[in-house]
Design a protein around this motif. Structure first.
Motif, PDB file in Angstrom:
ATOM      1  N   ARG A 297       0.712  -1.362   0.124  1.00  9.04           N
ATOM      2  CA  ARG A 297      -0.209  -0.430  -0.005  1.00  9.04           C
ATOM      3  C   ARG A 297       0.814   0.817   0.383  1.00  9.04           C
ATOM      4  O   ARG A 297       0.701   1.934  -0.606  1.00  9.04           O
ATOM      5  CB  ARG A 297      -1.033   0.006   1.051  1.00  9.04           C
ATOM      6  CG  ARG A 297      -1.627  -1.232   1.073  1.00  9.04           C
ATOM      7  CD  ARG A 297      -2.559  -1.330   3.183  1.00  9.04           C
ATOM      8  NE  ARG A 297      -3.414  -2.317   3.435  1.00  9.04           N
ATOM      9  CZ  ARG A 297      -2.489  -3.934   3.531  1.00  9.04           C
ATOM     10  NH1 ARG A 297      -1.189  -3.875   4.055  1.00  9.04           N
ATOM     11  NH2 ARG A 297      -3.760  -4.223   3.332  1.00  9.04           N
ATOM     12  N   LEU A 298       2.056   1.658   0.825  1.00  9.51           N
ATOM     13  CA  LEU A 298       2.973   2.171   0.843  1.00  9.51           C
ATOM     14  C   LEU A 298       3.997   2.961  -0.292  1.00  9.51           C
ATOM     15  O   LEU A 298       4.833   1.416   0.413  1.00  9.51           O
ATOM     16  CB  LEU A 298       3.398   2.824   2.917  1.00  9.51           C
ATOM     17  CG  LEU A 298       3.031   4.239   3.049  1.00  9.51           C
ATOM     18  CD1 LEU A 298       2.179   5.027   2.880  1.00  9.51           C
ATOM     19  CD2 LEU A 298       4.124   3.879   4.762  1.00  9.51           C
ATOM     20  N   TRP A 299       3.459   3.586  -0.513  1.00  8.32           N
ATOM     21  CA  TRP A 299       5.067   3.702  -1.429  1.00  8.32           C
ATOM     22  C   TRP A 299       6.268   4.887  -0.829  1.00  8.32           C
ATOM     23  O   TRP A 299       5.149   5.910  -0.896  1.00  8.32           O
ATOM     24  CB  TRP A 299       4.302   4.402  -2.986  1.00  8.32           C
ATOM     25  CG  TRP A 299       5.575   5.012  -4.333  1.00  8.32           C
ATOM     26  CD1 TRP A 299       6.712   3.917  -4.252  1.00  8.32           C
ATOM     27  CD2 TRP A 299       5.588   5.872  -4.748  1.00  8.32           C
ATOM     28  NE1 TRP A 299       7.331   4.780  -4.770  1.00  8.32           N
ATOM     29  CE2 TRP A 299       6.539   6.283  -5.147  1.00  8.32           C
ATOM     30  CE3 TRP A 299       4.799   6.691  -5.562  1.00  8.32           C
ATOM     31  CZ2 TRP A 299       7.342   6.668  -7.072  1.00  8.32           C
ATOM     32  CZ3 TRP A 299       4.519   7.753  -6.348  1.00  8.32           C
ATOM     33  CH2 TRP A 299       5.961   6.897  -7.619  1.00  8.32           C
ATOM     34  N   ILE A 300       6.766   4.817  -0.494  1.00  9.53           N
ATOM     35  CA  ILE A 300       8.124   5.882   0.466  1.00  9.53           C
ATOM     36  C   ILE A 300       8.522   6.710  -0.722  1.00  9.53           C
ATOM     37  O   ILE A 300       9.769   5.894  -1.646  1.00  9.53           O
ATOM     38  CB  ILE A 300       9.180   4.828   1.298  1.00  9.53           C
ATOM     39  CG1 ILE A 300       7.288   4.080   2.754  1.00  9.53           C
ATOM     40  CG2 ILE A 300       9.967   5.792   1.891  1.00  9.53           C
ATOM     41  CD1 ILE A 300       7.021   4.961   3.803  1.00  9.53           C
ATOM     42  N   ILE A 301       9.288   7.232  -0.473  1.00  9.79           N
ATOM     43  CA  ILE A 301       9.084   8.318  -1.924  1.00  9.79           C
ATOM     44  C   ILE A 301      10.402   9.295  -1.385  1.00  9.79           C
ATOM     45  O   ILE A 301       9.922  10.470  -0.068  1.00  9.79           O
ATOM     46  CB  ILE A 301       8.402   9.482  -2.912  1.00  9.79           C
ATOM     47  CG1 ILE A 301       7.896   8.328  -3.107  1.00  9.79           C
ATOM     48  CG2 ILE A 301       9.870   9.712  -3.832  1.00  9.79           C
ATOM     49  CD1 ILE A 301       6.417   8.695  -2.592  1.00  9.79           C
ATOM     50  N   ASP A 302      11.828   9.182  -0.852  1.00 11.02           N
ATOM     51  CA  ASP A 302      12.989  10.415  -0.870  1.00 11.02           C
ATOM     52  C   ASP A 302      14.045  10.137  -1.486  1.00 11.02           C
ATOM     53  O   ASP A 302      15.010   9.693  -1.634  1.00 11.02           O
ATOM     54  CB  ASP A 302      13.058   9.543   0.884  1.00 11.02           C
ATOM     55  CG  ASP A 302      14.103  10.355   1.628  1.00 11.02           C
ATOM     56  OD1 ASP A 302      14.649  11.463   1.109  1.00 11.02           O
ATOM     57  OD2 ASP A 302      14.987  10.530   2.360  1.00 11.02           O
TER      58      ASP A 302
END
Length: 333
Positions: A163-168
């Motif tokens: 579910r969670l798309w982590i963008i850094d």
């Protein structure tokens, strides 16, 4: 040009998969507002002032307002998201800025509770909303979700969570001159009403014509370096040891996806990392604990999913030698 520059700063270089998914997500809000995406981008950055809040406010301008005056892009705070009376409906996307978890003794407990609530908001078709002074009633949960915070906002997540798309992308500070027109658009300063409407329509038209590559109604959130770091940080020491050992195919039994309990016990007994661990004298308890947590699963029969596969297979002794016992052992993966 300024808008695509902001997207490339936040999500990744132009022509990259991250950039494509980022602009697809925004275009989806314009082209398919009635279809809820099954992932939620969580934009993170080490520095403040890189353009995350500007990006959120531009989205609000692009999506506009409904006939009853509701913002199609709604900016909310973290405490509102976790509140009893939060209603996710009535907009196209909920934008949650300044996601932060202050470090204190209950940080992990609070963040786990938040994450479970967040997963429900991302995927549930209907959520229960409490009315002040009244009862609880179900509302359709069709709005998308996007979050933003700083690198310090790490909280426990599941490795394979889709579910969670982590963008850094670690963007630098947003300097003057890079997105001045977008600031004017958001603030309404320095541009006339006709020019402002023209700018909004130009952005909306571009997103309407954008060819969406990723199907956000069924996509899985990608595993990124930041997401993996967050996952590893959320593990206990023994869980981290287990993951690291079996990810490195040069380690004992790690090259094969199939092991037995005796093989695992030997790996644990000869591990330098567990010498001073409380598990050193309770390897069988360690095995049961990892099995309960889902890191080790018995291989099931194809014809009957309730039956574990077990075979007559050599047992690995405490000296590392193989011994024929003629006893059946369950196979795990």
């Amino acid at each position: 040009e300024e808008f695509t520059e902001i997207i490339s700063r936040i999500f990744g270089p132009r022509n990259s998969e991250e950039y494509q998914l980022g602009i697809d997500f925004i275009a989806w809000m314009v082209q398919k507002p009635h279809i809820k995406p099954v992932i939620a981008p969580f934009i993170m950055s080490h520095h403040r002032g890189v353009g995350k809040s500007l990006f959120f406010n531009v989205i609000i301008q692009i999506l506009g307002t409904s006939k009853i005056g509701q913002r199609q892009g709604r900016l909310s705070k973290l405490d509102e998201l976790q509140g009893r009376f939060f209603d996710p409906s009535g907009c196209t996307i909920n934008l949650i800025d300044e996601v932060q978890f202050p470090v204190h003794k209950d940080t992990r407990k609070e963040s786990v509770t938040f994450w479970r609530h967040l997963k429900n908001l991302i995927t549930a078709e209907v959520v229960s909303v409490e009315i002040k002074g009244g009862a609880t009633h179900p509302v359709p949960n069709s709005a998308a979700l996007m979050l933003a915070g700083n690198t310090g906002s790490h909280f426990p997540i599941e490795e394979m969570d889709r579910r969670l798309w982590i963008i850094d992308a670690n963007p630098p500070m947003l300097e003057r001159g890079v997105a001045d027109k977008l600031f004017s658009l958001v603030k309404g300063i320095g541009v006339g009403p006709d020019e402002r409407i023209a700018m909004i329509n130009a952005l909306r038209y571009k997103l309407h014509k954008h060819e969406i590559v990723n199907d956000l109604s069924m996509i899985r959130a990608p595993m990124t370096d930041t997401k993996r770091e967050m996952f590893m940080d959320s593990l206990t020491d023994v869980e981290a040891w287990f993951i690291n050992h079996f990810e490195n195919t040069e380690n004992l039994f790690a090259a094969s996806p199939v092991i037995t309990e005796s093989a695992f016990n030997y790996v644990a007994e000869v591990s330098d990392s567990l010498i001073n661990s409380r598990w050193k004298d309770n390897v069988q308890g360690l095995f049961r604990d990892l099995k309960r947590r889902g890191y080790i699963r018995p291989i099931r029969s194809m014809s009957n999913n309730q039956v574990s596969r077990n075979m007559i297979i050599p047992k690995v002794g405490t000296d590392g030698q193989l011994y024929q016992t003629e006893r059946r052992e369950v196979l795990y993966t």
